[in-house]
Design a protein around this motif. Structure first.
Motif, PDB file in Angstrom:
ATOM      1  N   ALA A  48      24.210  -6.042  17.505  1.00 29.71           N
ATOM      2  CA  ALA A  48      23.010  -5.303  17.904  1.00 29.71           C
ATOM      3  C   ALA A  48      21.786  -6.202  17.725  1.00 29.71           C
ATOM      4  N   VAL A  49      20.869  -6.108  18.668  1.00 25.97           N
ATOM      5  CA  VAL A  49      19.569  -6.783  18.582  1.00 25.97           C
ATOM      6  C   VAL A  49      18.540  -5.683  18.387  1.00 25.97           C
ATOM      7  N   ASN A  50      17.688  -5.833  17.339  1.00 25.73           N
ATOM      8  CA  ASN A  50      16.824  -4.734  16.924  1.00 25.73           C
ATOM      9  C   ASN A  50      15.383  -5.182  16.715  1.00 25.73           C
ATOM     10  N   PHE A  51      14.482  -4.217  16.865  1.00 32.09           N
ATOM     11  CA  PHE A  51      13.078  -4.386  16.485  1.00 32.09           C
ATOM     12  C   PHE A  51      12.759  -3.276  15.491  1.00 32.09           C
ATOM     13  N   GLU A  52      12.175  -3.651  14.328  1.00 30.84           N
ATOM     14  CA  GLU A  52      11.784  -2.661  13.325  1.00 30.84           C
ATOM     15  C   GLU A  52      10.326  -2.871  12.933  1.00 30.84           C
ATOM     16  N   TYR A  53       9.708  -1.790  12.490  1.00 31.45           N
ATOM     17  CA  TYR A  53       8.306  -1.833  12.084  1.00 31.45           C
ATOM     18  C   TYR A  53       8.138  -1.018  10.810  1.00 31.45           C
ATOM     19  N   MET A  54       7.450  -1.611   9.817  1.00 32.99           N
ATOM     20  CA  MET A  54       7.147  -0.912   8.559  1.00 32.99           C
ATOM     21  C   MET A  54       5.641  -0.942   8.343  1.00 32.99           C
ATOM     22  N   ASP A  55       5.071   0.171   7.947  1.00 28.58           N
ATOM     23  CA  ASP A  55       3.650   0.255   7.593  1.00 28.58           C
ATOM     24  C   ASP A  55       3.577   0.511   6.088  1.00 28.58           C
ATOM     25  N   LEU A  56       3.554  -0.589   5.324  1.00 25.89           N
ATOM     26  CA  LEU A  56       3.668  -0.497   3.868  1.00 25.89           C
ATOM     27  C   LEU A  56       2.310  -0.485   3.188  1.00 25.89           C
ATOM     28  N   LYS A  57       2.234   0.267   2.110  1.00 22.73           N
ATOM     29  CA  LYS A  57       1.061   0.275   1.228  1.00 22.73           C
ATOM     30  C   LYS A  57       1.571   0.020  -0.184  1.00 22.73           C
ATOM     31  N   TYR A  58       1.141  -1.108  -0.765  1.00 24.63           N
ATOM     32  CA  TYR A  58       1.502  -1.452  -2.143  1.00 24.63           C
ATOM     33  C   TYR A  58       0.425  -0.871  -3.048  1.00 24.63           C
ATOM     34  N   SER A  59       0.789   0.087  -3.883  1.00 25.24           N
ATOM     35  CA  SER A  59      -0.233   0.786  -4.673  1.00 25.24           C
ATOM     36  C   SER A  59      -0.565   0.093  -5.987  1.00 25.24           C
ATOM     37  N   LYS A  60       0.179  -0.962  -6.351  1.00 28.69           N
ATOM     38  CA  LYS A  60      -0.099  -1.651  -7.607  1.00 28.69           C
ATOM     39  C   LYS A  60      -0.086  -3.164  -7.379  1.00 28.69           C
ATOM     40  N   GLY A  61      -1.182  -3.806  -7.736  1.00 26.67           N
ATOM     41  CA  GLY A  61      -1.271  -5.260  -7.648  1.00 26.67           C
ATOM     42  C   GLY A  61      -1.641  -5.843  -8.992  1.00 26.67           C
ATOM     43  N   THR A  62      -0.985  -6.930  -9.361  1.00 26.71           N
ATOM     44  CA  THR A  62      -1.279  -7.584 -10.629  1.00 26.71           C
ATOM     45  C   THR A  62      -1.398  -9.085 -10.417  1.00 26.71           C
ATOM     46  N   GLY A  63      -2.033  -9.757 -11.368  1.00 25.45           N
ATOM     47  CA  GLY A  63      -2.095 -11.206 -11.325  1.00 25.45           C
ATOM     48  C   GLY A  63      -3.515 -11.722 -11.329  1.00 25.45           C
TER      49      GLY A  63
END
Length: 191
Positions: free
Chosen positions: A150-165
């Motif tokens: 199978a050849v596929n296209f996927e899309y994710m709309d991610l929100k990272y709620s915690k950032g450190t560093g």
């Protein structure tokens, strides 16, 4: 508490679905991702680009037409931040659930799901060393199955709620958003 309710609901749905299932579903994939992100605290742009692996596991129903399962991905993209020049190799992972349809029409497939968690961890570069956690967001996909590939296209709309560093003078890295497009080649097995 919220996680326990979600886990309990998922378990009931999976056990109920298993009673009607016609078989096991397993789909390994190799993908290329390209993400466009936004660091909310200073409204700056970031990108992710690189290769990865994806695995979907679950059950299929109705003569292999409907599938439901868990979805996990692991990738090694390059992270670039425009405003600071921060550029580093990164490690990314996500996990979630999907539900999809494999149509009898020329192997056309589509699915939708949700990412329940994930991490984006760029390596240290110069003064910068960050990590983004607690990714959540929708994931959709479209593909075509030709024989057993199978050849596929996927899309994710991610929100990272915690950032450190360490990000220079910026006090908080929370709420990093990353819109990720993925092109993949997979081998869907339905037993």
């Amino acid at each position: 508490m919220k996680f326990l309710k979600l886990a309990f609901t998922a378990a009931i749905l999976l056990f109920s679905a298993q009673a009607m299932a016609t078989g096991f579903y397993f789909e390994p994939a190799v993908f290329y991702e390209s993400g466009a992100g936004k660091v909310d605290v200073d409204d700056s742009d970031a990108t992710t680009k690189g290769m990865g692996l994806d695995l979907k596991l679950g059950m299929h129903f109705v003569e292999h037409m409907l599938f439901v399962g868990l979805d996990g991905s692991y990738s090694k993209p390059k992270f670039k931040h425009d405003n600071t020049g921060y550029e580093a190799d990164a490690t990314s992972s996500t996990y979630g659930a999907i539900i999809g349809v494999q149509t009898p029409l020329v192997g056309l497939r589509f699915w939708a799901g949700y990412v329940f968690g994930g991490t984006l961890d760029p390596e240290e570069s110069g003064l910068f060393d960050v990590k983004f956690d607690e990714a959540k967001g929708p994931k959709v996909g479209l593909g075509i199955k030709i024989f057993f590939i199978a050849v596929n296209f996927e899309y994710m709309d991610l929100k990272y709620s915690k950032g450190t560093g360490n990000w220079g003078s910026i006090p908080s890295l929370d709420d990093f958003g990353n819109k990720v497009s993925m092109i993949s080649v997979s081998v869907p097995f339905m037993f």
